[in-house]
Design a protein around this motif. Structure first.
Motif, short mmCIF file in Angstrom:
data_model
loop_
_atom_site.label_atom_id
_atom_site.label_comp_id
_atom_site.label_asym_id
_atom_site.label_seq_id
_atom_site.Cartn_x
_atom_site.Cartn_y
_atom_site.Cartn_z
N GLU A 10 0.85 -1.19 0.00
CA GLU A 10 0.00 0.00 0.00
C GLU A 10 0.89 1.24 0.00
O GLU A 10 2.05 1.20 0.41
CB GLU A 10 -0.89 0.00 1.24
CG GLU A 10 -1.86 1.17 1.31
CD GLU A 10 -2.71 1.19 2.58
OE1 GLU A 10 -3.70 1.94 2.60
OE2 GLU A 10 -2.37 0.46 3.53
N LEU A 185 0.23 -3.26 4.69
CA LEU A 185 -0.63 -2.08 4.82
C LEU A 185 0.06 -1.04 5.70
O LEU A 185 0.93 -1.37 6.51
CB LEU A 185 -1.98 -2.47 5.42
CG LEU A 185 -2.76 -3.54 4.65
CD1 LEU A 185 -4.04 -3.91 5.40
CD2 LEU A 185 -3.09 -3.08 3.24
N ARG A 192 -10.90 2.23 8.36
CA ARG A 192 -11.78 2.10 7.21
C ARG A 192 -11.87 3.48 6.57
O ARG A 192 -11.99 4.49 7.26
CB ARG A 192 -13.20 1.63 7.61
CG ARG A 192 -13.24 0.35 8.40
CD ARG A 192 -12.93 -0.85 7.57
NE ARG A 192 -14.01 -1.19 6.66
CZ ARG A 192 -14.02 -2.30 5.92
NH1 ARG A 192 -13.02 -3.16 5.98
NH2 ARG A 192 -15.03 -2.56 5.10
N ASN A 226 -12.43 -0.02 0.94
CA ASN A 226 -12.93 -0.91 1.98
C ASN A 226 -13.27 -2.30 1.42
O ASN A 226 -13.10 -3.31 2.12
CB ASN A 226 -14.15 -0.28 2.66
CG ASN A 226 -13.78 0.97 3.43
OD1 ASN A 226 -12.64 1.13 3.88
ND2 ASN A 226 -14.72 1.88 3.58
N LEU A 229 -10.10 -4.18 1.45
CA LEU A 229 -9.81 -4.69 2.79
C LEU A 229 -10.60 -5.95 3.09
O LEU A 229 -10.08 -6.91 3.66
CB LEU A 229 -10.12 -3.62 3.84
CG LEU A 229 -9.19 -2.41 3.93
CD1 LEU A 229 -9.69 -1.45 5.00
CD2 LEU A 229 -7.76 -2.84 4.24
N ARG A 245 0.78 -5.12 9.15
CA ARG A 245 0.29 -3.74 9.29
C ARG A 245 0.75 -3.17 10.61
O ARG A 245 1.13 -3.90 11.53
CB ARG A 245 -1.24 -3.72 9.22
CG ARG A 245 -1.90 -4.70 10.17
CD ARG A 245 -3.36 -4.41 10.44
NE ARG A 245 -4.23 -4.34 9.31
CZ ARG A 245 -4.97 -5.35 8.83
NH1 ARG A 245 -4.90 -6.55 9.41
NH2 ARG A 245 -5.80 -5.17 7.83
#
Length: 290
Positions: A10, A185, A192, A226, A229, A245
């Motif tokens: 990301e 991430l 979110r 989202n 995700l 993450r």
């Protein structure tokens, strides 16, 4: 390691220094992931893994801040961009912290990054770079966020940051046929994405009115993020994705404090270290790897 293994990075501007810590740990352990898709600043970080330049992100992103604040409103007023793109994508890789394009070019697997075509409102993936200048020209476009950067022309097409279209390209990784995907991430598990407020959307409508498909894309960006995700969470349950993450700290995407960024880098390194045994199991590697 299977050739159908890949890593997805990301973006997140300065938050990507977390990913740099993860990748440096993998290099320290000799873990060679054969494919990578890296978005926005994730690409600026990820290319150093491909070129085998462990620690270069510290030299290219963090250490320069001690002598030159290459981001901020003063930069914007002087150069028309919040981040000094000429410095980051030309002076740094050529002078301050030379990038090893020869080794990068010899990488046997795939390295992909993305831009968004403002006219079509779709992500464009790039994997072939004839020379270093072309690579960093594409990376400049791949890191050009709306409002705070200029539109780049790539192949005669107006391009901005690929994260606007596909911030976590898990669907692209699956399309590539990758069966095991490490996802790095830069936000914690509670995050979110919310849709932008009306004022932001109005500004997008005005500034980018020549690109109605790009404007429409921005309207649905939160939902698409989202959904990505959710897809990653499902793949994780199925044992097809391994997610790293931040857990104990977060930073903003425009963070410029050197010590804070170094701590975030260490957080990425330590997170990968703590979960190394799980990662080896996921990759099907010998647990005796040191």
């Amino acid at each position: 390691m299977e050739s159908s293994t890949g890593i997805v990075l990301e973006g997140g501007a300065m938050r990507s220094i977390f990913s740099a810590g993860v990748l440096d740990f993998l290099m320290d352990k000799g873990i060679e992931i054969p494919n990578m898709i890296a978005v926005s600043a994730g690409a600026y970080v990820g290319l150093n893994y491909i070129s085998g330049q462990r620690g270069r992100c510290m030299d290219a992103m963090i250490e320069p801040l001690a002598e030159y604040k290459y981001m901020g409103m003063s930069t914007f007023f002087k150069k028309g961009t919040f981040f000094d793109m000429e410095y980051l994508f030309n002076e740094v890789p050529k002078v301050k912290s030379p990038f090893d394009f020869v080794t990068f070019k010899q990488f046997p697997g795939k390295f992909l990054t993305s831009t968004v075509d403002c006219k079509s409102g779709e992500a464009v993936y790039h994997e072939h770079f004839k020379d270093q200048d072309e690579l960093f020209k594409i990376l400049t476009a791949a890191n050009s966020m709306p409002f705070i950067a200029k539109i780049s022309q790539i192949g005669g097409r107006p391009m901005l940051d690929g994260g606007m279209a596909d911030a976590i390209p898990i669907a692209k990784a699956l399309e590539e046929g990758w069966n095991k995907i490490i996802v790095v991430l830069t936000r914690d598990i509670t995050y979110r994405k919310k849709e932008k407020n009306r004022l932001y959307q109005l500004a997008i409508d005005i500034v980018y009115h020549r690109y109605p498909k790009f404007v429409k894309l921005i309207r649905g960006r939160g939902k698409y993020y989202n959904n990505s995700l959710d897809a990653i969470a499902q793949l994780e349950k199925e044992g097809r994705a391994f997610v790293l993450r931040p857990t104990t700290m977060t930073v903003g995407n425009k963070e410029s404090d050197v010590e804070t960024l170094k701590a975030y880098y260490r957080h990425g390194y330590d997170t990968a270290k703590e979960r190394f045994g799980e990662l080896l199991q996921f990759l099907g590697l010998d647990s005796t790897v040191e």
